[in-house]
Design an enzyme around this catalytic site. Sequence first.
Site, short mmCIF file in Angstrom:
data_model
loop_
_atom_site.label_atom_id
_atom_site.label_comp_id
_atom_site.label_asym_id
_atom_site.label_seq_id
_atom_site.Cartn_x
_atom_site.Cartn_y
_atom_site.Cartn_z
N GLN A 1 0.78 -1.25 0.00
CA GLN A 1 0.00 0.00 0.00
C GLN A 1 0.81 1.30 0.00
O GLN A 1 0.47 2.24 -0.72
CB GLN A 1 -0.96 0.02 1.20
CG GLN A 1 -1.86 1.22 1.18
CD GLN A 1 -2.86 1.32 2.32
OE1 GLN A 1 -3.44 2.36 2.52
NE2 GLN A 1 -3.08 0.25 3.05
N GLU B 1 1.13 -1.27 8.16
CA GLU B 1 0.34 -0.12 8.62
C GLU B 1 0.22 0.00 10.14
O GLU B 1 0.59 1.01 10.73
CB GLU B 1 -1.06 -0.21 8.00
CG GLU B 1 -2.09 0.76 8.53
CD GLU B 1 -1.81 2.20 8.14
OE1 GLU B 1 -1.51 2.45 6.98
OE2 GLU B 1 -1.91 3.08 9.02
N ASP C 1 0.61 3.83 5.95
CA ASP C 1 0.89 3.45 4.56
C ASP C 1 0.61 4.60 3.59
O ASP C 1 1.51 5.13 2.96
CB ASP C 1 -0.01 2.27 4.15
CG ASP C 1 0.57 0.95 4.62
OD1 ASP C 1 1.75 0.90 4.93
OD2 ASP C 1 -0.20 -0.03 4.66
N GLY D 1 -7.79 20.50 18.99
CA GLY D 1 -7.43 21.90 18.85
C GLY D 1 -7.88 22.73 20.04
O GLY D 1 -8.31 22.20 21.07
N GLY D 2 -7.80 24.05 19.88
CA GLY D 2 -8.12 24.95 20.98
C GLY D 2 -9.62 25.21 21.12
O GLY D 2 -10.06 25.88 22.04
#
Length: 415
Positions: free
Chosen positions: A16, A138, A167, A246-247
Amino acid sequence: MKALTGVRILDFTHVQSGPTCTQLLGWLGADVIKVERPGVGDATRKQLVDIEGADSLYFTMLNHNKRSLTLNTKNETGKQVLERLIKECDVMVENFAPGALDRMGFSWSKIQELNPRMIMASVKGFGPGPYEDCKVYENVAQCAGGAASTTGFLDGPPLVTGAQIGDSGTGLNLALGIVAALYQRVQTGRGQKVLAPMQDGVLNLCRVKLRDQQRLLQGPLKEYSQYSDGIEFGEATPRAGNDSGGGQPGRILKCKGWETDPNAYTYFITQAAVWKNICDVIGKPEWKEDPDYATPPARLPRLNEVFDAIEQWTMTKTKYEVMDICNPLDIPVGPILSMKELSEEASLRETGTVVEVDHPERGAYLTVGCPIKMSDSQAEVTRAPLLGEHTDEILKDVLGYSEDDIFAIKESGAV
Ligand code: CAO
């Protein structure tokens, strides 16, 4: 004319990671010559077979826009053919187990000797260090790159993710390295070695978790549910369920029908800028001015309560209704879309993100198209080649062998 028209790729990739890279280069217009062992080919041709006798979807979905040449590179005549190919190509891409190319007799110094302009691009599991000789798939990369330890719920085991970040993610890194090396070659006239280790690629994608590892030294991670739950933090970045990385705090919330539909959920982000809109939508207008809820820092210790209230509202709507109501108010939400829904989504077909391809052995099947859209280089997806489908054509047109030469090469068992 496409972005990479005129670039010839000698594609020694399999499974892959490498095929993702060369397929992308093919979509961008490169001539990709996939070299495969005679009679065997890429192992994925016959893995997870769904139609007896036909190449698998695993193979076909990773090898569009390529030509297939069978060549036994351990046979003397085969080695001579490979030498000619190295001289004719711009880029060689491989993701063999460490050392396989050297064992084949094609070290980097030998390749440079044959073609100083050659760009030699490799995916390996690990970069230089204690694990550089290891074979990697993977999920090994997801585990060794920090994704598994930070995916899942706090009270459960580490989890791997469905996105093939080890991959396919590394294949994308390699493609970028190749294109940059092609650009540098314009200035220097020289090729170079490009290495994309899978562990590095996964860790790079997990940078927010490395960020949190360092923030932990300054105290608890207040946007994690764990903080709202009053559970102490340990020494390493913990698994954070569906908390936003995130924030702007976010969670996955139930929608109408969740009891029977495993994908009746939405992602909901409490972006600070639209907090007042959120309060109005969920029927909590009093939270707009209440000092316990009005500001992001005030909400941090109460995120569980906040998201519980939002979920009481989302449960009364389908995931699409949530989208329809929130988008005009600038509230960022996203439905949890199943593979079935994505495969049936008309707009993705229109943009070529999902395409239907016809194959002589399998008939029509769906696949992903090029995820990069360019105004002057439009990707057309052509079907994956059958094993050795272009052997004669490549020997003749690319390498200039005569009919007699080709007969002799075949007699030697090299192709
Ligand atoms: N002619 C003759 N021999 C060939 C050949 C050809 N055209 N193409 C391949 N071979 C040989 C190789 O030379 C190698 O022989 P040796 O072991 O004698 O050196 C052999 O085939 C097998 O190659 P391999 O070791 O790479 O393959 P594998 O199936 O045992 O391992 C994988 C697969 C993916 C674990 C390993 O290639 C790997 O670690 N690659 C690097 C990391 C990577 O890309 N992983 C992602 C794969 S997708 O999940």
